[in-house]
Design a protein around this motif. Structure first.
Motif, PDB file in Angstrom:
ATOM      1  N   TYR A 114      43.781   4.844 -91.566  1.00 34.89           N
ATOM      2  CA  TYR A 114      42.589   5.659 -91.017  1.00 34.89           C
ATOM      3  C   TYR A 114      42.584   7.088 -90.188  1.00 34.89           C
ATOM      4  O   TYR A 114      41.798   7.953 -90.754  1.00 34.89           O
ATOM      5  N   LYS A 117      43.843   9.596 -92.668  1.00 32.78           N
ATOM      6  CA  LYS A 117      42.636  10.360 -93.365  1.00 32.78           C
ATOM      7  C   LYS A 117      41.657  11.283 -92.931  1.00 32.78           C
ATOM      8  O   LYS A 117      40.416  12.278 -92.994  1.00 32.78           O
ATOM      9  N   LYS A 118      41.570  11.009 -91.760  1.00 32.62           N
ATOM     10  CA  LYS A 118      40.273  11.763 -91.009  1.00 32.62           C
ATOM     11  C   LYS A 118      40.706  13.049 -89.490  1.00 32.62           C
ATOM     12  O   LYS A 118      40.108  13.443 -89.362  1.00 32.62           O
TER      13      LYS A 118
END
Length: 125
Positions: A114, A117-118
């Motif tokens: 996560y 991805k951010k």
């Protein structure tokens, strides 16, 4: 036979608390009464940092990427610390402990994916 505590058993704690609070109040009162009285001038109230006068607005926005990386490091570091007790006792936990650790590691991996991805860890805007 069961020992029952009575309010008298807590009397030493109350006395110690009263003495401690009394000492704090007495000390602060005495230092306020006999301490030096100073007049504050406007020059002492100005912003000051390391011998240099401040320039510009203190509420200017700045990049917080370093702080985000530091917080992420602390979060993942604390989660890794949870693995040490498991590593010491992994034989006692058996197959259930192994499954729980895989779930834990999977959760860590999902959190890391996560973050990637951010693009939190990318320094270039």
């Amino acid at each position: 036979m069961e020992n029952l505590s009575t309010p008298v058993d807590y009397l030493p704690i109350v006395i110690q608390l009263a003495i401690a609070l009394g000492f704090v109040v007495l000390t602060m009162t005495i230092t306020h009464l006999i301490g030096p009285k100073r007049k504050t001038t406007d020059i002492k109230l100005t912003a000051f940092e390391s011998g240099i006068e401040s320039v510009g607005n203190a509420r200017q926005p700045f990049s917080i990427k370093y702080f985000i990386v530091a917080i992420l490091f602390v979060i993942f570091d604390i989660e890794v610390i949870f693995m040490y007790p498991w590593a010491v006792n992994f034989r006692e936990f058996g197959i259930n402990g192994l499954i729980e650790m895989f779930i834990f590691m999977g959760t860590l991996l999902l959190g890391f994916i996560y973050i990637l991805k951010k693009k939190v860890l990318e320094w270039n805007d």
